[in-house]
Design an enzyme around this catalytic site. Structure first.
Site, mmCIF file in Angstrom:
data_model
loop_
_atom_site.group_PDB
_atom_site.id
_atom_site.type_symbol
_atom_site.label_atom_id
_atom_site.label_comp_id
_atom_site.label_asym_id
_atom_site.label_seq_id
_atom_site.Cartn_x
_atom_site.Cartn_y
_atom_site.Cartn_z
ATOM 1 N N ALA A 134 0.810 -1.384 0.067
ATOM 2 C CA ALA A 134 -0.014 0.017 -0.248
ATOM 3 C C ALA A 134 0.776 1.147 0.036
ATOM 4 C CB ALA A 134 -0.898 -0.074 1.153
ATOM 5 N N TYR A 135 1.978 1.357 0.792
ATOM 6 C CA TYR A 135 2.894 2.354 0.933
ATOM 7 C C TYR A 135 3.462 2.369 -0.577
ATOM 8 C CZ TYR A 135 6.791 5.297 2.193
ATOM 9 O OH TYR A 135 7.815 6.117 2.559
#
Length: 253
Positions: free
Chosen positions: A161-162
């Site tokens: 996600a990052y």
């Protein structure tokens, strides 16, 4: 963090920078490095004004010019006000460095989607809002510098996600560079490797940190000052570097 700005009193400049997330970690190192080059600096903070005030005090004590300005990077009204404040204080803006960001690590299969939304609001929307203001306000000869991550290339598990948010940052950055054709404003992204900041070290045991340091050919973690040197180049003499993502990672593959 020990301050070691050492501003040369012979260095004078009319250039002005706004550094988001400028109160700690890489952001503070960037503030101090740009101040060392003679720039006046707006030190942005989101929630910790005391730490921003400490950064300002260190710059001023070394003979530089700085002041603190707050606001949520993802709030266009707050950021418009922050840019207004820097322009009112120093007469304009030449350099915008957007270090503000958050990192929440989890396997994709188990990530809390509220965390996904929170991270993407800061990292994607925040970068977009700050870049938009920069595109409207940075003066001729200026620079906009956003922050990505070297994990976009290394593909470490848990960073899905990052990394997705930072891949978006790179795309925003590279397209904005082309949209500002003819404005004499450079737009680049810096992608740090493993760097010894609270954001990076949080939640990692000593073995994990040691393994990440050893993965770098220089066999050490980066320091905030290493990243700040790259930013200073892009903010100053690096006028022929434009529309690029610069990997400041000690050779991490």
């Amino acid at each position: 963090m020990t301050s070691n700005i050492d501003i040369d009193p012979r260095v004078t400049t009319s250039r002005v920078a706004l550094v988001t997330g400028g109160s700690g970690g890489i952001g503070r190192a960037v503030v101090e490095r740009l101040a060392k080059d003679g720039m006046a600096v707006g030190v942005h903070y989101s929630g910790n004004q005391a730490r921003a005030d400490e950064t300002v005090a260190a710059v001023v004590a070394a003979g530089g010019r700085a002041f603190a300005v707050g606001g949520d990077v993802a709030d266009e009204d707050a950021m418009s006000a922050a840019f207004d404040a820097v322009e009112a204080e120093f007469g304009g803006i030449d350099v915008v460095v957007n270090t503000a960001g958050i990192m929440i690590l989890s396997p994709i299969s188990t990530l809390n989607l509220d965390d996904l939304d929170r991270m993407h609001r800061t990292n994607i929307r925040g970068t977009f809002v700050v870049s938009q203001q920069g595109a409207r306000r940075v003066r001729d000869g200026g620079a906009i510098i956003n922050f990505s991550t070297s994990v976009t290339r290394t593909q470490f598990p848990g960073y899905g996600a990052y990394v997705a948010s930072k891949a978006a940052v790179e795309s925003i950055t590279l397209i904005l560079a082309r949209e500002l054709r003819g404005k004499n404003i450079t737009v680049n992204a810096v992608a740090p490797g493993p760097t010894a900041t609270a954001l990076f070290l949080d939640g990692k045991d000593e073995a994990t940190i040691a393994n990440l340091a050893k993965a770098v050919p220089l066999e050490r973690l980066g320091q905030p000052d290493d990243i700040a040197e790259t930013v200073a180049f892009l903010a100053g003499p690096g006028r022929w570097v434009n529309g690029q993502t610069v990997f400041a990672n000690g050779g991490l593959a």
